[in-house]
Design a protein around this motif. Structure first.
Motif, short mmCIF file in Angstrom:
data_model
loop_
_atom_site.label_atom_id
_atom_site.label_comp_id
_atom_site.label_asym_id
_atom_site.label_seq_id
_atom_site.Cartn_x
_atom_site.Cartn_y
_atom_site.Cartn_z
N ILE A 48 5.55 28.69 47.92
CA ILE A 48 6.09 28.51 49.27
C ILE A 48 6.81 27.17 49.28
O ILE A 48 6.21 26.14 48.97
CB ILE A 48 4.99 28.53 50.34
CG1 ILE A 48 4.16 29.81 50.25
CG2 ILE A 48 5.60 28.38 51.73
CD1 ILE A 48 4.93 31.09 50.53
N SER A 49 8.09 27.19 49.63
CA SER A 49 8.91 25.99 49.51
C SER A 49 9.61 25.65 50.82
O SER A 49 10.13 26.53 51.50
CB SER A 49 9.97 26.19 48.42
OG SER A 49 10.93 25.15 48.45
N CYS A 50 9.65 24.34 51.13
CA CYS A 50 10.40 23.86 52.29
C CYS A 50 11.73 23.24 51.87
O CYS A 50 12.44 22.68 52.70
CB CYS A 50 9.57 22.85 53.09
SG CYS A 50 9.08 21.39 52.16
N ASN A 51 12.05 23.34 50.58
CA ASN A 51 13.29 22.76 50.06
C ASN A 51 13.87 23.66 48.97
O ASN A 51 13.41 23.63 47.82
CB ASN A 51 13.02 21.35 49.50
CG ASN A 51 14.29 20.64 49.06
OD1 ASN A 51 15.34 21.25 48.89
ND2 ASN A 51 14.20 19.34 48.87
N PRO A 52 14.88 24.47 49.28
CA PRO A 52 15.45 25.38 48.28
C PRO A 52 15.99 24.68 47.05
O PRO A 52 16.02 25.28 45.96
CB PRO A 52 16.57 26.08 49.05
CG PRO A 52 16.22 25.94 50.49
CD PRO A 52 15.52 24.62 50.60
N ASP A 53 16.44 23.44 47.18
CA ASP A 53 16.99 22.72 46.03
C ASP A 53 15.92 22.42 44.98
O ASP A 53 16.11 22.68 43.79
CB ASP A 53 17.68 21.43 46.48
CG ASP A 53 18.93 21.70 47.30
OD1 ASP A 53 19.60 22.72 47.04
OD2 ASP A 53 19.23 20.91 48.22
N THR A 54 14.80 21.85 45.42
CA THR A 54 13.74 21.56 44.45
C THR A 54 13.05 22.84 43.99
O THR A 54 12.55 22.91 42.86
CB THR A 54 12.70 20.58 45.03
OG1 THR A 54 12.20 21.07 46.28
CG2 THR A 54 13.32 19.21 45.25
N LEU A 55 13.02 23.86 44.86
CA LEU A 55 12.51 25.16 44.42
C LEU A 55 13.34 25.67 43.25
O LEU A 55 12.80 26.12 42.23
CB LEU A 55 12.56 26.16 45.57
CG LEU A 55 12.28 27.62 45.20
CD1 LEU A 55 10.86 27.79 44.68
CD2 LEU A 55 12.52 28.54 46.41
N ALA A 56 14.67 25.61 43.39
CA ALA A 56 15.54 26.09 42.31
C ALA A 56 15.32 25.29 41.03
O ALA A 56 15.30 25.86 39.93
CB ALA A 56 17.00 25.99 42.76
N GLU A 57 15.12 23.98 41.15
CA GLU A 57 14.86 23.16 39.98
C GLU A 57 13.56 23.60 39.29
O GLU A 57 13.50 23.70 38.07
CB GLU A 57 14.76 21.68 40.38
CG GLU A 57 16.08 21.07 40.83
CD GLU A 57 15.90 19.66 41.38
OE1 GLU A 57 14.77 19.15 41.32
OE2 GLU A 57 16.89 19.10 41.88
N ASN A 58 12.53 23.86 40.08
CA ASN A 58 11.25 24.31 39.52
C ASN A 58 11.37 25.71 38.92
O ASN A 58 10.74 26.02 37.91
CB ASN A 58 10.16 24.28 40.59
CG ASN A 58 9.69 22.89 40.96
OD1 ASN A 58 8.97 22.70 41.93
ND2 ASN A 58 10.11 21.88 40.20
N LEU A 59 12.19 26.57 39.55
CA LEU A 59 12.36 27.93 39.04
C LEU A 59 13.10 27.93 37.70
O LEU A 59 12.90 28.85 36.88
CB LEU A 59 13.10 28.79 40.06
CG LEU A 59 12.30 29.19 41.30
CD1 LEU A 59 13.18 29.97 42.27
CD2 LEU A 59 11.06 30.01 40.93
N ASP A 60 13.93 26.94 37.46
CA ASP A 60 14.58 26.82 36.15
C ASP A 60 13.54 26.82 35.05
O ASP A 60 13.73 27.41 33.97
CB ASP A 60 15.43 25.54 36.08
CG ASP A 60 16.78 25.69 36.73
OD1 ASP A 60 17.31 26.82 36.76
OD2 ASP A 60 17.32 24.68 37.22
N TYR A 61 12.42 26.16 35.31
CA TYR A 61 11.34 26.08 34.33
C TYR A 61 10.45 27.32 34.37
O TYR A 61 10.15 27.94 33.34
CB TYR A 61 10.51 24.83 34.59
CG TYR A 61 9.38 24.63 33.61
CD1 TYR A 61 9.58 23.94 32.41
CD2 TYR A 61 8.10 25.14 33.86
CE1 TYR A 61 8.55 23.77 31.50
CE2 TYR A 61 7.07 24.97 32.96
CZ TYR A 61 7.29 24.28 31.78
OH TYR A 61 6.28 24.11 30.88
N LEU A 62 10.04 27.72 35.58
CA LEU A 62 9.07 28.80 35.72
C LEU A 62 9.62 30.16 35.27
O LEU A 62 8.87 31.00 34.78
CB LEU A 62 8.58 28.89 37.17
CG LEU A 62 7.76 27.69 37.67
CD1 LEU A 62 7.46 27.85 39.16
CD2 LEU A 62 6.46 27.55 36.88
#
Length: 367
Positions: free
Chosen positions: A321-335
């Protein structure tokens, strides 16, 4: 405490723009469509903060234009809950003729519930004495017919509570209602209806499980308690002392006994789980006895740190659950190196702004 006038007629267009922007941001991870959840168009915020402006005998609330910093006089607050609007109007009228309560008052905060409860916090540039408490107690009595309210006075190194600093919200998920302790000056989800939608969406995608759940950044137990029935046990972590206390009280209030809440940051928990840190709290919770195959994370805007990302990627299923799509996208690059997204959602927690809440469910590619 900034405010721009909202136009409810433009809401559908704004919502579509958010949806399109989020799909574009997540498309590289294979997301082509989202489950979407619209906010009520008004009276959706359960908490609000206002500066108080003194002008001779006049007293009124103000907010600031985020672009010009111009003062905006607030006779009402359309995003605020109906209870906030009723309270703010009556409160200012009761404060005006009262020299003890209005003297050097500079801010009023409201925390409300859908169950007609509220905490009103009065912030001062002066010490608060017994005379203030006497007047504030009388003020609380005057509001009895309108709502069940508590009043808090705050000044430098001072906090006077009349008679509780928390309220009990009812969170409706499916056919169940959960009682949630929400404490003044601690984080709570501001949009009650969207919050219920988020929890319901997560429950829909996790189903019943024969293993345990790990939850990082659990706050006041917002997801923890409704999800407890879907797992054998829940191990939840949170750094905020007041939020941990609220979560534990809420678990008792709801007679939920399969939840263990540990006051640790996500980083500390990761180090303890990896054997890189000794922790009395982790030992007392016996964190290594849990059989967690699902992990839920609801991090702050900065997202997950590197070591927590590595730890989370070891789980079969991840709910993010994310309140910031930008950092979510950064984390998804890894996940997404190890997991694939099987569901994604947009929750319009903050209508009429650029902010958006996102939910993503990831499943390990090897499963």
């Amino acid at each position: 405490m900034t405010y721009k006038k909202i136009d409810t007629t433009n809401y559908p267009e704004q919502f579509r723009h958010k949806e399109e922007s989020l799909i574009k941001k997540l498309s590289k991870f294979g997301v082509q469509q989202l489950d979407t959840f619209e906010s009520p168009r008004k009276h959706y915020r359960m908490r609000a903060e206002f500066r108080v402006w003194h002008e001779g005998d006049a007293l009124y609330y103000i907010m600031f234009n985020p672009e010009t910093r111009e003062k905006i006089r607030m006779g009402e607050f359309l995003p605020g809950s109906e209870l906030i609007n009723r309270l703010m109007k009556q409160l200012i009228e009761k404060l005006k003729p009262n020299p003890i309560l209005r003297n050097k008052l500079f801010q009023v905060d409201f925390l409300t519930t859908t169950t007609n409860q509220a905490v009103i916090s009065l912030l001062y540039h002066r010490p608060l004495d017994d005379e203030w408490e006497k007047e504030a107690t009388a003020l609380r009595e005057e509001f009895k017919e309108l709502a069940d309210i508590n009043i808090i006075g705050r000044a430098r190194k001072q906090k006077r509570v009349l008679f509780d600093d928390s309220v009990i919200e009812h969170v409706n998920v499916g056919n169940k209602t959960y009682q949630s302790i929400q404490t003044e000056n601690s984080f709570t989800q501001p949009n009650a209806r969207i919050n219920e939608a988020m929890i319901g969406w997560v429950k829909q995608h996790i189903g019943q499980n024969d293993h345990d759940l790990l939850e990082l950044y659990c706050g006041n137990g917002n997801f923890t308690l409704p999800l407890a029935e879907n797992f054998q046990r829940v191990l939840a972590t949170e750094i905020s002392k007041s939020s941990v206390a609220s979560a534990r009280r809420s678990a008792e209030l709801n007679n939920i006994e399969n939840v263990t809440i540990v006051r640790m940051s996500a980083e500390e928990f990761t180090e303890a789980l990896n054997g890189e840190r000794s922790s009395r709290r982790a030992d007392e919770a016996d964190i290594k006895s849990f059989d967690c195959k699902t992990v839920l994370v609801d991090p702050p805007r900065a997202g997950l740190d590197t070591e927590t990302l590595k730890m989370v990627s070891a789980y079969s299923r991840i709910i993010y659950i994310s309140c910031n799509p930008d950092t979510l996208a950064e984390n998804l690059d890894y996940l997404t190196e190890t997991h694939e997204i099987i569901a994604a959602a947009m929750f319009d927690q903050f209508p009429y702004t650029d902010h958006v809440e996102t939910g993503v469910v990831l499943k390990a590619k090897t499963d």
